[in-house]
Design a protein around this motif. Structure first.
Motif, PDB file in Angstrom:
ATOM      1  N   THR A 230     -53.432 -28.521  17.014  1.00  0.00           N
ATOM      2  CA  THR A 230     -53.880 -29.747  16.350  1.00  0.00           C
ATOM      3  C   THR A 230     -52.881 -30.173  15.286  1.00  0.00           C
ATOM      4  OG1 THR A 230     -56.201 -29.184  16.761  1.00  0.00           O
ATOM      5  CG2 THR A 230     -55.742 -30.783  15.018  1.00  0.00           C
ATOM      6  N   ALA A 231     -52.424 -29.213  14.487  1.00  0.00           N
ATOM      7  CA  ALA A 231     -51.440 -29.517  13.447  1.00  0.00           C
ATOM      8  C   ALA A 231     -50.131 -29.996  14.055  1.00  0.00           C
ATOM      9  CB  ALA A 231     -51.208 -28.286  12.578  1.00  0.00           C
ATOM     10  N   LEU A 232     -49.673 -29.339  15.130  1.00  0.00           N
ATOM     11  CA  LEU A 232     -48.425 -29.745  15.771  1.00  0.00           C
ATOM     12  C   LEU A 232     -48.543 -31.136  16.388  1.00  0.00           C
ATOM     13  CD1 LEU A 232     -47.366 -26.411  17.520  1.00  0.00           C
ATOM     14  CD2 LEU A 232     -46.450 -27.399  15.414  1.00  0.00           C
ATOM     15  N   ALA A 233     -49.717 -31.464  16.917  1.00  0.00           N
ATOM     16  CA  ALA A 233     -49.916 -32.802  17.485  1.00  0.00           C
ATOM     17  C   ALA A 233     -49.851 -33.864  16.397  1.00  0.00           C
ATOM     18  CB  ALA A 233     -51.248 -32.862  18.217  1.00  0.00           C
ATOM     19  N   ILE A 234     -50.407 -33.575  15.236  1.00  0.00           N
ATOM     20  CA  ILE A 234     -50.352 -34.537  14.126  1.00  0.00           C
ATOM     21  C   ILE A 234     -48.911 -34.740  13.671  1.00  0.00           C
ATOM     22  CG2 ILE A 234     -51.025 -34.920  11.726  1.00  0.00           C
ATOM     23  CD1 ILE A 234     -53.617 -33.385  12.376  1.00  0.00           C
ATOM     24  N   ALA A 235     -48.141 -33.645  13.604  1.00  0.00           N
ATOM     25  CA  ALA A 235     -46.746 -33.722  13.153  1.00  0.00           C
ATOM     26  C   ALA A 235     -45.786 -34.104  14.260  1.00  0.00           C
ATOM     27  CB  ALA A 235     -46.325 -32.384  12.549  1.00  0.00           C
ATOM     28  N   ASP A 236     -46.275 -34.359  15.470  1.00  0.00           N
ATOM     29  CA  ASP A 236     -45.431 -34.712  16.615  1.00  0.00           C
ATOM     30  C   ASP A 236     -44.429 -33.605  16.915  1.00  0.00           C
ATOM     31  OD1 ASP A 236     -44.620 -36.267  18.725  1.00  0.00           O
ATOM     32  OD2 ASP A 236     -43.213 -37.468  17.562  1.00  0.00           O
ATOM     33  N   LEU A 237     -44.899 -32.358  16.930  1.00  0.00           N
ATOM     34  CA  LEU A 237     -44.048 -31.201  17.188  1.00  0.00           C
ATOM     35  C   LEU A 237     -44.552 -30.370  18.362  1.00  0.00           C
ATOM     36  CD1 LEU A 237     -43.365 -29.928  13.559  1.00  0.00           C
ATOM     37  CD2 LEU A 237     -41.789 -31.134  15.052  1.00  0.00           C
ATOM     38  N   LEU A 238     -45.287 -30.988  19.258  1.00  0.00           N
ATOM     39  CA  LEU A 238     -45.791 -30.251  20.410  1.00  0.00           C
ATOM     40  C   LEU A 238     -44.640 -29.792  21.302  1.00  0.00           C
ATOM     41  CD1 LEU A 238     -48.886 -32.394  21.417  1.00  0.00           C
ATOM     42  CD2 LEU A 238     -48.899 -30.086  20.456  1.00  0.00           C
ATOM     43  N   PRO A 239     -44.821 -28.687  22.030  1.00  0.00           N
ATOM     44  CA  PRO A 239     -43.746 -28.204  22.908  1.00  0.00           C
ATOM     45  C   PRO A 239     -43.441 -29.183  24.027  1.00  0.00           C
ATOM     46  CG  PRO A 239     -45.783 -26.978  23.277  1.00  0.00           C
ATOM     47  CD  PRO A 239     -46.000 -27.812  22.057  1.00  0.00           C
ATOM     48  N   TYR A 240     -42.305 -28.946  24.674  1.00  0.00           N
ATOM     49  CA  TYR A 240     -41.841 -29.827  25.741  1.00  0.00           C
ATOM     50  C   TYR A 240     -42.876 -29.905  26.861  1.00  0.00           C
ATOM     51  CZ  TYR A 240     -39.082 -31.457  29.699  1.00  0.00           C
ATOM     52  OH  TYR A 240     -38.627 -32.144  30.790  1.00  0.00           O
ATOM     53  N   GLY A 241     -43.160 -31.106  27.303  1.00  0.00           N
ATOM     54  CA  GLY A 241     -44.103 -31.329  28.394  1.00  0.00           C
ATOM     55  C   GLY A 241     -45.527 -31.570  27.942  1.00  0.00           C
ATOM     56  N   ALA A 242     -45.842 -31.272  26.688  1.00  0.00           N
ATOM     57  CA  ALA A 242     -47.207 -31.463  26.194  1.00  0.00           C
ATOM     58  C   ALA A 242     -47.441 -32.925  25.827  1.00  0.00           C
ATOM     59  CB  ALA A 242     -47.450 -30.579  24.972  1.00  0.00           C
TER      60      ALA A 242
END
Length: 617
Positions: A340-352
């Protein structure tokens, strides 16, 4: 400069140093000392064998072969080094760029590298040497081009390991340009194996260049190198082997020197980042939205591709944070908190993917912003404190560089001004400014975490996401870090999203608590109600599992029975139903919505109606 202790004690290092020094000496002095004798023809001494006057014999014009072999050291080495440096530079940049490029550009670059690797390097060099034209320049360019795919694949493989590190993710949060990411955070961390590959490739390049000259595609008369001398001596190898053997031994000696040099340097090279560049000023982040929200997230989902289908570890999350508010996000491992935090910061892994209905930060709708402006807005309005500061900090850069690059990149601050702000940031987190000269490995775990907090403060963010910042720290340091975050919140008015497994710590530090299970928020309540006012069975189980000093030591610690559900096989009903002691028949049929229990308290549980009746009584 003295050699490192390990090199001073290594016989191989001394042998390599002597061999390398001899090559350098011959390359510098060869044309000056033996150049005249190497070019002076002597019709009376044509094609003579070895003698006292000519130890290696003479060629078809009576020129001394020993002098020509020694004088050929400079052109042979210079052409080989130029070819490998050109090829390595182009290949490393091409391969390492995959760590910072976008998804489409990354796929195209990787496909290009794979396509180039399909052709043998030596055949490519021979073909390009014909295309470029026979000669020293054509052979050098041909070898450089043929070496690009190999270096690109090596750099791509090494950069893939850096691409997933927290310190590169932190640099992305700061909104640094791709060139700065590549130059500062990728290349310094893959320099050691690349240096080894470049050094050993110099020997291979020397052999290949000599082979092209031997075939007549390299150095052309009246110039000469070891490959051409080998070709000229081959005609008389059966009668006089030394004229052909001498340049061959010179090629072998130089190639072996470069191979040994690469082995010696492999474990002793210190990686250093380049000097900072003057950035282009960028505007500061905007303030909170008109409704007073720093962060507003509605219906956030995270989708991860998998061989058996799409995994949805986060489903329908809603968040809202106001200035100066501290909100805790708790749950077991795998519940979706960090994603959730990574999605907010636009840091999701490749392909997500992260589809959502609304994602607003400091009043700006991130979906409506152009990519560059969105990255800049995230970099200046958001700070992320990662769980492991050892991996979140770049090991090859000093603390000063990692703190100052943010303000230099986004506010155009001078080096002196940025250093002064970095020193102030360290003082703010109770660290001495002298640590600016240190590297991360010289700091303790608590100091590294404080440096991470100081780095986030450099951009004066409106939102701080602390992703389990105290997990690897002892209890004393945990209290210091949470106290520091509280002071920062009071001084700056920043909102804090605090992610943790420690329910007791969240209850003390935060004002509101969001409980997450299987990718959804199952309960939201004020922190002061967490201990005795939680209503969801999962929240109550988490609170009950917190150990107490007064507990009976002979009894085992309480845990949450069962295991989280498989994200690949989501059940139609409540995700907690198989583990719930209060489950009912319809709990397995339909998932309960998150609805209000009373003011400030929301629960996603079919038992909430019973809780309401109990409270009314």
């Amino acid at each position: 400069m003295s050699l490192p202790t390990g090199l001073r004690r290594s016989p191989m290092a001394w042998v390599t140093a002597v061999m390398l020094a001899s090559l350098v000496l011959l390359a510098l002095a060869g044309p000056l000392v033996w150049g005249a004798a190497a070019d002076r023809p002597d019709p009376s001494a044509v094609l003579q064998g070895p003698s006292a006057g000519h130890p290696f014999g003479t060629d078809n014009l009576g020129r001394d072969l020993l002098a020509r072999v020694l004088a050929a050291t400079r052109p042979s080495l210079l052409l080989a080094l130029a070819a490998v440096l050109l090829g390595a530079s182009a290949g490393v940049l091409l391969g390492a760029a995959t760590a910072v490029l976008g998804r489409r550009a990354r796929r195209l670059t990787a496909g290009l590298v794979n396509l180039l690797l399909a052709f043998p390097a030596l055949l490519v060099a021979m073909f390009l040497a014909v295309v470029f034209g026979a000669g020293a320049a054509g052979a050098m360019l041909a070898l450089a081009a043929a070496g690009v795919p190999g270096f690109a694949r090596l750099a791509q493989t090494l950069a893939a390991g850096v691409a997933g590190t927290d310190h590169l993710a932190a640099a992305r949060v700061l909104g640094l340009r791709r060139l700065r990411l590549l130059w500062r955070h990728v290349l310094p961390n893959i320099a050691e194996p690349l240096l080894l590959a470049t050094t050993t490739a110099a020997g291979t390049s020397l052999v290949a260049l000599s082979g092209l000259s031997f075939l007549g595609l390299g150095v052309q008369p009246p110039g000469y190198d070891w490959g051409q001398l080998l070709n000229q001596g081959l005609d008389r190898v059966y009668a006089e082997p030394l004229p052909a053997l001498a340049p061959g031994l010179a090629i072998l000696y130089a190639a072996l020197t470069f191979q040994l040099l690469g082995e010696v340097l492999a474990g002793s090279v210190a990686r250093r980042g380049p000097a900072p560049r003057t950035p282009v000023p960028t505007p500061a982040a905007s303030g909170p939205a008109k409704d007073g929200l720093v962060l507003q997230v509605e219906d956030l989902h995270v989708e991860l591709p998998a061989p058996d289908g799409v995994i949805r570890p986060v489903r329908g999350v809603n968040l809202a944070l106001r200035p100066g508010e501290t909100v805790g996000l708790v749950g077991e491992s795998g519940s979706g908190k960090s994603l959730t935090a990574l999605a907010i910061a636009d840091l999701l892994p490749y392909g997500a993917r992260a589809p959502r209905r609304t994602l607003r930060l400091l009043g700006a709708d991130l979906a409506a912003l152009p990519p560059k402006e969105r990255d800049r807005h995230l970099a200046t309005g958001l700070a992320v404190i990662f769980q492991n500061p050892a991996s979140a900090l770049n090991p090859s850069l000093r603390i000063a560089t990692q703190l100052t690059e943010t303000v230099r990149a986004h506010r155009g601050a001078s080096r002196a001004r940025a250093a002064a702000e970095a020193a102030d940031a360290l003082r703010r987190v109770a660290l001495p400014p002298a640590l600016l000269r240190a590297r991360p490995h010289q700091l303790s775990g608590g100091q590294r975490q404080r440096v991470m907090i100081a780095s986030g403060l450099m951009v004066r963010p409106g939102l701080i996401i602390a992703d389990e910042p105290t997990t690897a720290l002892d209890v004393t340091v945990q209290r210091q870090i949470t106290g520091l975050l509280s002071e920062i919140r009071r001084d700056t008015g920043a909102a804090i999203l605090f992610i943790s497994h420690d329910v007791a710590l969240v209850g003390e530090f935060c004002e509101r608590v969001l409980v997450m299970y299987a990718g959804t928020i199952v309960e939201a309540l004020p922190a002061d109600r967490l201990a005795d006012g939680a209503r969801h069975p999962y929240t109550r189980a988490l609170v009950a599992s917190v150990p107490e000093l007064t507990a009976d030591r002979d009894r085992p610690l309480r845990t949450v029975d069962g295991a989280p559900p498989d994200p690949l096989l989501p059940a139609p009903g409540c995700a907690f139903e198989p583990r719930c002691p209060r489950r009912r028949d319809h709990c397995a049929e339909q998932a309960p919505p998150l609805e209000d229990l009373d003011a400030g308290h929301r629960v996603a549980c079919w038992s909430r109606y019973r809780w309401r009746r109990t409270r009314r009584r």
